[in-house]
Design an enzyme around this catalytic site. Structure first.
Site, PDB file in Angstrom:
ATOM      1  N   ARG A  56       0.819  -1.212   0.000  1.00 23.99           N
ATOM      2  CA  ARG A  56       0.000   0.000   0.000  1.00 23.99           C
ATOM      3  C   ARG A  56       0.847   1.254   0.000  1.00 23.99           C
ATOM      4  O   ARG A  56       1.895   1.308   0.633  1.00 23.99           O
ATOM      5  CB  ARG A  56      -0.863   0.029   1.265  1.00 23.99           C
ATOM      6  CG  ARG A  56      -2.239  -0.548   1.050  1.00 23.99           C
ATOM      7  CD  ARG A  56      -2.828  -0.976   2.347  1.00 23.99           C
ATOM      8  NE  ARG A  56      -3.065   0.148   3.231  1.00 23.99           N
ATOM      9  CZ  ARG A  56      -4.207   0.824   3.296  1.00 23.99           C
ATOM     10  NH1 ARG A  56      -5.209   0.500   2.520  1.00 23.99           N
ATOM     11  NH2 ARG A  56      -4.354   1.804   4.143  1.00 23.99           N
ATOM     12  N   ASP A  59       5.439  -3.691  11.063  1.00 26.81           N
ATOM     13  CA  ASP A  59       3.982  -3.463  11.110  1.00 26.81           C
ATOM     14  C   ASP A  59       3.416  -3.502  12.535  1.00 26.81           C
ATOM     15  O   ASP A  59       2.446  -2.799  12.855  1.00 26.81           O
ATOM     16  CB  ASP A  59       3.213  -4.434  10.191  1.00 26.81           C
ATOM     17  CG  ASP A  59       3.578  -5.899  10.397  1.00 26.81           C
ATOM     18  OD1 ASP A  59       4.493  -6.195  11.194  1.00 26.81           O
ATOM     19  OD2 ASP A  59       2.944  -6.764   9.750  1.00 26.81           O
ATOM     20  N   SER A  85       7.586  -5.230   6.898  1.00 27.01           N
ATOM     21  CA  SER A  85       7.183  -6.209   7.915  1.00 27.01           C
ATOM     22  C   SER A  85       7.957  -7.512   7.818  1.00 27.01           C
ATOM     23  O   SER A  85       7.384  -8.584   7.588  1.00 27.01           O
ATOM     24  CB  SER A  85       5.688  -6.466   7.816  1.00 27.01           C
ATOM     25  OG  SER A  85       5.031  -5.239   7.813  1.00 27.01           O
TER      26      SER A  85
HETATM   27  C1  BGC Z   1       7.623 -11.005  10.103  1.00 27.82           C
HETATM   28  C2  BGC Z   1       7.377  -9.870  11.056  1.00 27.82           C
HETATM   29  C3  BGC Z   1       5.989  -9.303  10.838  1.00 27.82           C
HETATM   30  C4  BGC Z   1       4.950 -10.404  10.880  1.00 27.82           C
HETATM   31  C5  BGC Z   1       3.542  -9.888  10.622  1.00 27.82           C
HETATM   32  C6  BGC Z   1       6.503 -12.025  10.163  1.00 27.82           C
HETATM   33  O1  BGC Z   1       6.688 -12.996   9.189  1.00 27.82           O
HETATM   34  O2  BGC Z   1       8.834 -11.645  10.411  1.00 27.82           O
HETATM   35  O3  BGC Z   1       8.331  -8.864  10.906  1.00 27.82           O
HETATM   36  O4  BGC Z   1       5.726  -8.359  11.830  1.00 27.82           O
HETATM   37  O5  BGC Z   1       5.257 -11.375   9.914  1.00 27.82           O
HETATM   38  O6  BGC Z   1       3.425  -9.283   9.399  1.00 27.82           O
END
Ligand code: BGC
Length: 530
Positions: free
Chosen positions: A130, A247, A194
């Site tokens: 996004r 995130d 994320s």
């Molecule tokens: C990532 C995290 C992320 C989570 C939710 C995981 O696979 O390692 O950094 O916060 O997914 O998106």
């Protein structure tokens, strides 16, 4: 009166009326009994719901389902292990070997709703990506426009530079549409990325490993902010990346903007992870200053919990299969037992196992042994099907039947539907209870009388029972002195990144150009013209 009655209603009519009443009563009784029996059979808590035609087959099914159950004692043991792993991740001596990395996010100030300014944000964490333009108006008021772009599979596993160029192409397209290109202003940008990153400052973070099906070349160990900024500069657009956030951190920040008691950020979607506010004294890996506020948000990366084998005793053969066939075997053990990327696949493997052992869909095995139907293929049972199956109440199982037809099981029987629903319920309940145990560790550790958990993600939003099951497990695990509640965050991760970028731009003006300073300056920002 009776004479009149006899006179006005002939005998034939009376007998036909009585016949109708008797017929109606009988039908009601039969249907009522059928519905009652149906409900008792379909009721999830009723043991008979698990009864299959042949009691021996039923016991076999029950064995599979029991392997997914976790009682409070087991959860308490898991909590104890999790807390030990957290401490290992926070200590500078053990951090290197620790599975849960507990990365300091460099975000120390929680927003109070007064932040103002106009900021851009990029939110990358799954197959969707996004771009957002956000106006923080003060008084916890946010205005937002955004556009969702797809990240093609080829970009998820291709060359890293290509991925970042794709992100910037989308950003430029969005800015053009919003008339932000060549406006004479350099916009600060918050980047929600994320994936696990070792943060070196707010605007510099090295990727430690890919998760959730991504595996682009030449990004691991690189500074992701630099890769993005290089692609932005190559495109020649007026944007400066001021902060990178996970995130979970974005979600915590966005919720705190509205509700300052927020001190945990949680994601339950394609992946899972949590962050929380930790005392600086407990963060052995912290190299920054110890000024007020003596706290920092820790991105736990709890998805990796169990990668050292400490959860092996609760893993089933289906979990092992999911792991082995994934793009990152041996990694993200906790995530693979909880998140949306894997839940449907666990259910598919259980169903397939029961089908092959002739414990489910009796008579279907030969017909569908062509291995082309989705049930035989990896990813053939989507996680959204788990939610759909679990929305069925009562005996009709119309959603379950539709899902089963979709995966190639024509005309499933009532028993088939009961069993498939039972499996879905146990798989999602186990996930919810594990997530609840993780949260209970954080709440007990922080020791605050009331905690708000900012949460986002498709599992939390769309699964009909996830939240309830998670809350129920927490009731038995959270210290009775502490109260907690969940706050669903809308567009949280993007908004949160924008908030961090806005604060970063205020606090580190040397990062930004004169124009950027102007736009976040209260006197010149649009916010002030209200
Ligand atoms: C990532 C995290 C992320 C989570 C939710 C995981 O696979 O390692 O950094 O916060 O997914 O998106």
């Amino acid at each position: 009166m009776s004479l009149v009655f006899v006179e006005t209603i002939p005998y034939n009519s009376i007998s036909s009326l009585l016949r109708k009443v008797a017929y109606g009563l009988a039908t009601t009784c039969v249907l009522g009994t059928a519905v009652y029996i149906g409900y008792s059979v379909a009721s999830p808590d009723n043991h008979s719901s698990k009864r299959y035609r042949n009691p021996e087959l039923n016991d076999e099914i029950e064995k599979v389902v029991s392997s997914l159950k976790l009682n409070d004692e087991q959860l308490k043991h898991i909590m104890h292990c999790l807390e030990e792993e957290m401490n290992a991740g926070l200590s500078s001596e053990t951090h290197k070997q620790a599975t849960i990395k507990m990365f300091p996010s460099f975000v120390r100030h929680i927003p109070d709703g007064t932040e103002r300014g106009q900021v851009l944000a990029l939110d990358l964490g799954g197959t969707n990506f996004r771009v957002l333009s956000i106006k923080l108006r003060g008084n916890s008021h946010i205005e937002l426009t955004s556009k969702i772009f797809l990240v093609p599979q080829s970009a998820m596993i291709g060359d890293g530079k290509r991925l970042f160029r794709h992100l910037v192409e989308c950003l430029a397209e969005f800015m053009k549409k919003e008339h932000l290109l060549q406006s004479g202003i350099c916009y600060p940008l918050g980047f929600t990325f994320s994936f696990p990153c070792k943060q070196e400052s707010l605007a510099s973070a090295r990727l430690t490993t890919w998760t959730k099906g991504f595996s682009c070349a030449d990004v691991i160990n690189e500074d992701v902010v630099k890769l993005l900024q290089d692609a932005i500069d190559e495109k020649g657009i007026n944007v400066k990346c001021a902060a990178l956030v996970n995130d979970t951190v974005g979600t915590l920040m966005a919720c705190a903007y509205k509700e300052p008691a927020t001190s945990i950020g949680l994601i339950l979607g394609t992946g899972t992870n949590a962050c929380y506010i930790e005392d600086l004294d407990k963060v052995g890996t912290w190299n920054g200053d110890h000024d007020e506020p003596k706290q920092v948000i820790i991105n736990m990366e709890w998805g990796a919990f169990g990668d050292n084998g400490c959860l092996n005793h609760i893993r089933t053969k289906y979990d092992e299969e999911v792991d082995l066939s994934s793009i990152n075997p041996g990694q993200q053990t906790f995530e693979k037992m909880i998140s949306g990327m894997y839940m449907g696949e666990i259910v598919r493997l259980i169903i397939l196992d029961l089908l092959q052992r002739e414990l489910l869909f009796l008579g279907h095995r030969d017909t569908y042994g062509d291995y082309k139907t989705p049930i035989y293929n990896r990813g053939g049972f989507y996680t959204k099907f788990v939610s759909t199956v679990e929305t069925d109440e009562g005996i009709k199982f119309s959603n379950t039947r539709r899902v089963l037809e979709d995966i190639g099981i024509r005309n499933p029987t009532f028993d088939d539907c009961v069993i498939v629903q039972h499996i879905c319920r146990q798989v999602s309940k186990r996930a919810a209870r594990l997530a609840g145990a993780g949260l209970a560790v954080l709440i007990n550790r922080m020791g605050k009388p009331t905690v708000t958990i900012g949460v986002d993600g498709s599992l939390y939003r769309y699964h009909p029972r996830f939240k309830r099951n998670m809350e129920r497990s927490m009731e038995g695990l959270v210290n009775k002195d502490f109260k907690f509640k969940f706050a669903l965050s809308d567009d949280g991760s993007g908004k949160g990144a924008a908030l961090v970028a806005c604060v970063a731009a205020h606090n580190a003006p040397e990062l930004l150009t004169k124009h950027t300073r102007e736009i976040i300056d209260d006197k010149t920002s649009e916010a002030n013209s209200d």
